[in-house]
Design a protein around this motif. Structure first.
Motif, mmCIF file in Angstrom:
data_model
loop_
_atom_site.group_PDB
_atom_site.id
_atom_site.type_symbol
_atom_site.label_atom_id
_atom_site.label_comp_id
_atom_site.label_asym_id
_atom_site.label_seq_id
_atom_site.Cartn_x
_atom_site.Cartn_y
_atom_site.Cartn_z
ATOM 1 N N GLY A 51 -14.616 -0.471 2.480
ATOM 2 C CA GLY A 51 -13.684 -1.463 2.808
ATOM 3 C C GLY A 51 -12.319 -1.547 1.804
ATOM 4 N N CYS A 52 -12.472 -0.682 0.548
ATOM 5 C CA CYS A 52 -11.284 -0.618 -0.271
ATOM 6 C C CYS A 52 -10.387 0.411 0.225
ATOM 7 C CB CYS A 52 -11.985 -0.144 -1.502
ATOM 8 S SG CYS A 52 -13.050 -1.434 -2.523
ATOM 9 N N ARG A 53 -9.065 0.160 0.105
ATOM 10 C CA ARG A 53 -7.831 0.963 0.911
ATOM 11 C C ARG A 53 -7.888 1.970 -0.063
ATOM 12 N NH1 ARG A 53 -2.735 -2.830 1.316
ATOM 13 N NH2 ARG A 53 -2.432 -1.818 -0.737
ATOM 14 N N ASP A 54 -7.291 3.278 0.581
ATOM 15 C CA ASP A 54 -7.322 4.438 0.004
ATOM 16 C C ASP A 54 -6.385 4.568 -1.263
ATOM 17 O OD1 ASP A 54 -8.503 5.081 2.217
ATOM 18 O OD2 ASP A 54 -7.195 6.589 2.788
ATOM 19 N N ALA A 68 1.376 7.123 0.902
ATOM 20 C CA ALA A 68 2.216 7.355 1.975
ATOM 21 C C ALA A 68 1.801 6.631 3.135
ATOM 22 C CB ALA A 68 2.026 9.156 2.670
ATOM 23 N N LYS A 69 0.436 6.343 3.269
ATOM 24 C CA LYS A 69 -0.057 5.409 4.542
ATOM 25 C C LYS A 69 0.305 4.205 4.231
ATOM 26 C CE LYS A 69 -3.354 8.408 6.782
ATOM 27 N NZ LYS A 69 -4.919 8.490 7.349
ATOM 28 N N ALA A 70 0.301 3.749 2.892
ATOM 29 C CA ALA A 70 0.296 2.046 2.750
ATOM 30 C C ALA A 70 1.987 1.886 2.810
ATOM 31 C CB ALA A 70 0.066 1.917 1.252
ATOM 32 N N GLY A 71 2.799 2.954 2.471
ATOM 33 C CA GLY A 71 4.037 2.716 2.940
ATOM 34 C C GLY A 71 4.821 1.799 1.963
ATOM 35 N N ASP A 72 4.246 1.233 0.768
ATOM 36 C CA ASP A 72 4.887 0.318 -0.232
ATOM 37 C C ASP A 72 4.675 0.793 -1.683
ATOM 38 O OD1 ASP A 72 5.825 -1.645 -1.520
ATOM 39 O OD2 ASP A 72 4.804 -3.189 -0.665
ATOM 40 N N LEU A 73 5.596 1.556 -2.218
ATOM 41 C CA LEU A 73 5.426 2.064 -3.552
ATOM 42 C C LEU A 73 5.222 1.155 -4.642
ATOM 43 C CD1 LEU A 73 5.150 4.952 -4.951
ATOM 44 C CD2 LEU A 73 7.851 4.635 -5.461
ATOM 45 N N LYS A 74 5.794 -0.257 -4.278
ATOM 46 C CA LYS A 74 5.868 -1.354 -5.194
ATOM 47 C C LYS A 74 4.434 -1.946 -5.183
ATOM 48 C CE LYS A 74 10.546 -2.931 -4.765
ATOM 49 N NZ LYS A 74 11.584 -4.110 -4.433
ATOM 50 N N ALA A 75 3.470 -2.002 -4.040
ATOM 51 C CA ALA A 75 2.176 -2.240 -4.220
ATOM 52 C C ALA A 75 1.475 -1.406 -4.948
ATOM 53 C CB ALA A 75 1.791 -2.372 -2.444
ATOM 54 N N PHE A 76 1.765 -0.048 -4.897
ATOM 55 C CA PHE A 76 0.976 0.971 -5.482
ATOM 56 C C PHE A 76 1.314 0.655 -7.257
ATOM 57 C CE2 PHE A 76 -0.239 5.167 -6.927
ATOM 58 C CZ PHE A 76 -1.530 5.295 -6.376
ATOM 59 N N GLY A 77 2.614 0.393 -7.573
ATOM 60 C CA GLY A 77 2.787 0.043 -9.075
ATOM 61 C C GLY A 77 1.759 -1.227 -9.323
ATOM 62 N N ARG A 78 2.023 -2.404 -8.448
ATOM 63 C CA ARG A 78 1.224 -3.530 -8.841
ATOM 64 C C ARG A 78 -0.218 -3.262 -9.124
ATOM 65 N NH1 ARG A 78 4.259 -5.645 -4.546
ATOM 66 N NH2 ARG A 78 2.399 -5.674 -3.386
#
Length: 454
Positions: free
Chosen positions: A296-299, A73-83
């Motif tokens: 430093g790693c993103r959630d 939700a905070k990243a706001g990019d589902l494609k990035a999550f898939g990557r």
């Protein structure tokens, strides 16, 4: 007037009172002594370790769900999550295959089972059946279907991390689709639930020394130290190969991110010692998630890569399985050809992915490998019964560090790593603060909470 210097006794008492690492280290030493001197007490103390692991497992599923949903939700990019997920799976496959090949080469060079001349017909295989509880490793289809939840509540009740991850991805995607304006209260509620779970983890972690003490008494009391002499060559080989694999991981981490694996081990020394003492990497997953996030790693990267690694990236188990297969073959006098050893790698690449959470999974994987070759008696896996528990420390440490390195590497690959902050944390310039106690601890140590620094 000059300030009085605390006596050595007071300094030691203060360290034991404030340092979880010191408490766990003392508990580990005491556990070994009690197990050696009074082995009959092994069963009596076992519930201390088992109870702690059960409490930690109770909060893993809700924690993973909250972290992943908030991360998406905070990243706001589902494609990035898939990557991130795809890159994690690529990393896992490469790392675990490298571990299998490394173990296979080392076993061929050293020959830990050569000269044993064991008659497999004389082995008692009933203990293997008891160890595996009559189970079997899931097929590829069963494994994939098992990752899909049948019910929202059931995934949490069964503590199935892959099913929880699927649900979390769906909920996170739904929040992105609906937008914060249509469901404004959901995300803050999940964030608050996450804080509650971290607070519970903080409470349970105070029991860690008792857990390590109970687990070590059980290990030494039940298995003794004599087994180390009997299987010395095999044990030394497995630990040496694991150490070499970690060196390779350290080189990969340094080249990809500029970070030091040794400094990360020092940063997570409390969690590493606890995982070794309880022989469970799951017992430290919640704290590792906190430490990786503060380093430093993103959630979203932490929430997806680390839990997935517990099912897909069992580097330590891969080393043990490849060496164990060759050891068994050598012990019963079977000379494996190059083609058969390639078959070993291919079979273990599949079976090792379905091992997590299956009782006696190592023996099931070894039995499946022996059956696929057709030249090793399946009952010969009983040779490893006496040494299997001794290998837990190697498997746990290698699996855990392998998964943490994967988080850093994939985060860097996806641009989800704050490398400057990571170096500051690993160098000790920013103190780790448990997320449930950040305000209180920050005042005590005179530093800003890690979540607010930089």
């Amino acid at each position: 007037m000059p300030q009085s210097v605390p006596s050595p006794t007071r300094r030691v008492a203060r360290i034991l009172r404030t340092s979880l690492f010191a408490q766990v280290a003392c508990a580990l030493v005491l556990g070994v002594l009690v197990g050696k001197l009074w082995p009959d007490t092994a069963t009596a103390f076992q519930p201390l370790g088992d109870g702690f692991v059960r409490l930690i497992k109770a909060v893993i599923a809700p924690l993973v769900f909250c972290v992943v949903v908030v991360g998406i939700a905070k990243a706001g990019d589902l494609k990035a999550f898939g990557r991130i997920g795809l890159k994690a799976l690529i990393w896992f496959e490469v790392a675990s295959t490298a571990a299998l090949l490394l173990g296979l080469v080392a076993a061929n060079v050293v020959g830990p089972g050569s000269g044993m001349n064991v008659d497999p017909s004389q082995l008692d295989t009933s203990a293997v059946d008891q160890k595996t509880e009559g189970g079997a490793l899931p097929s590829t289809t069963e494994f994939v279907l098992g990752a899909l939840p049948q019910s929202f509540v059931g995934a949490f009740a069964e503590n199935s991390l892959l099913q929880v991850l699927v649900l979390a991805c769906l909920v996170g995607a739904a929040l992105l689709h609906l937008g914060h304006t249509r469901v404004p209260a959901i995300l803050p509620a999940i964030e608050q639930a996450q804080e509650v779970v971290f607070a519970v983890v903080g409470f349970v972690m105070r029991l860690a020394p008792l857990a390590v003490f109970g687990a070590m008494v059980h290990l030494v009391g039940n298995y003794g130290l004599g087994v180390i002499r009997t299987y010395a060559k095999l044990i030394i080989l497995c630990y040496a190969v694991a150490a070499l694999f970690l060196v390779l991981l350290a080189v990969a981490l340094k080249s990809l991110t500029g970070l030091s694996l040794w400094k990360f081990v020092r940063y997570t020394r409390e969690e590493m010692l606890l995982a070794l003492g309880t022989a469970s990497s799951e017992s430290v997953m919640p704290r590792m998630m906190q430490k990786l996030r503060q380093a430093g790693c993103r959630d979203d990267a932490v929430g997806l890569v680390l839990p997935t690694g517990y099912s897909f990236n069992l580097d330590g188990a891969s080393i043990y399985l490849s060496i164990g297969t060759v050891f068994i073959a050598q012990a019963v006098g079977v000379d494996l050809s190059v083609g058969q050893q390639i078959t070993v790698v291919l079979v273990l690449m599949l079976t090792s992915k379905g091992m997590a959470g299956v009782p006696g999974s190592a023996f099931l994987a070894l039995s499946a490998t022996a059956a696929s070759l057709g030249v090793i008696p399946a009952g010969a896996v009983a040779l490893l019964l006496g040494v299997d528990r001794i290998m837990d420390s190697m498997r746990v440490a290698t699996n855990l560090l392998g998964n943490c390195v994967a988080v850093f590497a994939v985060s860097r690959w996806e641009g989800a790593l704050d490398a400057v902050r990571a170096k500051e944390v690993l160098d000790g310039e920013i103190a780790f603060v448990p997320e449930a106690d950040d305000e209180v601890t920050a005042v005590q140590v005179g530093k800003k909470p890690a979540a607010e620094v930089g």
